[in-house]
Design an enzyme around this catalytic site. Structure first.
Site: not given
Length: 160
Positions: A66-67, A90-91, A94, A97, A122
């Site tokens: 995110f940063e 990013v994995i 559940e 998020h 990216f």
């Protein structure tokens, strides 16, 4: 093209320019560091193989994916930086998020590139599980870090 159909470390030689005088910033997320460390190793190796000078590569670590957007902005603000490479992972978990983080980071990195008129790349893996991330950070599908670095180089070639 889906990375399971292509090796992320393979690329065309078109628009690969001399980068010996170019300066790169690599912004790396510390979260999922087993994966992001491998992405960084791939990106650094690719930059050096194509003529970047080690002293012309600035590395910044941020706490998480995110940063990356703000870390990229801080680097892109520097006049001497020609391109910024953002590396993260990013994995899927559940909760939703994953969706919010991926969307925010993709938009944030895009906005930084547009704001500063520089390549801001990216190099973020968005996978369902750790195995997929490892497969794309030096495993059987190559290394997204290689792809991110060559994308930065090619974008500099387009702008010339």
């Amino acid at each position: 093209m889906a990375s399971n159909l292509k090796n992320l470390s393979d690329y065309s030689g078109k628009n690969v320019v001399d980068i010996s005088n170019k300066r790169f910033a690599v912004v790396v997320a510390e979260w999922n560091d087993q994966v992001t460390g491998a992405l960084y190793a791939g990106a650094l190796d690719t930059l050096l193989q194509h003529g970047a000078k080690k002293e012309h590569i600035v590395t910044t670590y941020v706490p998480g994916t995110f940063e990356l957007s703000l870390g990229a902005q801080w680097q892109a603000e520097q006049h001497e930086i020609d391109a910024v490479i953002c590396l993260g992972c990013v994995i899927q978990g559940e909760t939703r998020h994953f969706d919010f983080i991926c969307d925010a980071v993709a938009n944030g990195i895009t906005q930084v590139g547009l704001k500063y008129g520089k390549p801001v790349i990216f190099g973020v893996l968005t996978t369902d599980n750790l195995k997929q991330a490892l497969d794309r950070s030096g495993g059987k599908h190559g290394n997204k870090g290689d792809e991110a670095a060559i994308t930065a180089i090619k974008m500099l070639g387009i702008k010339k």
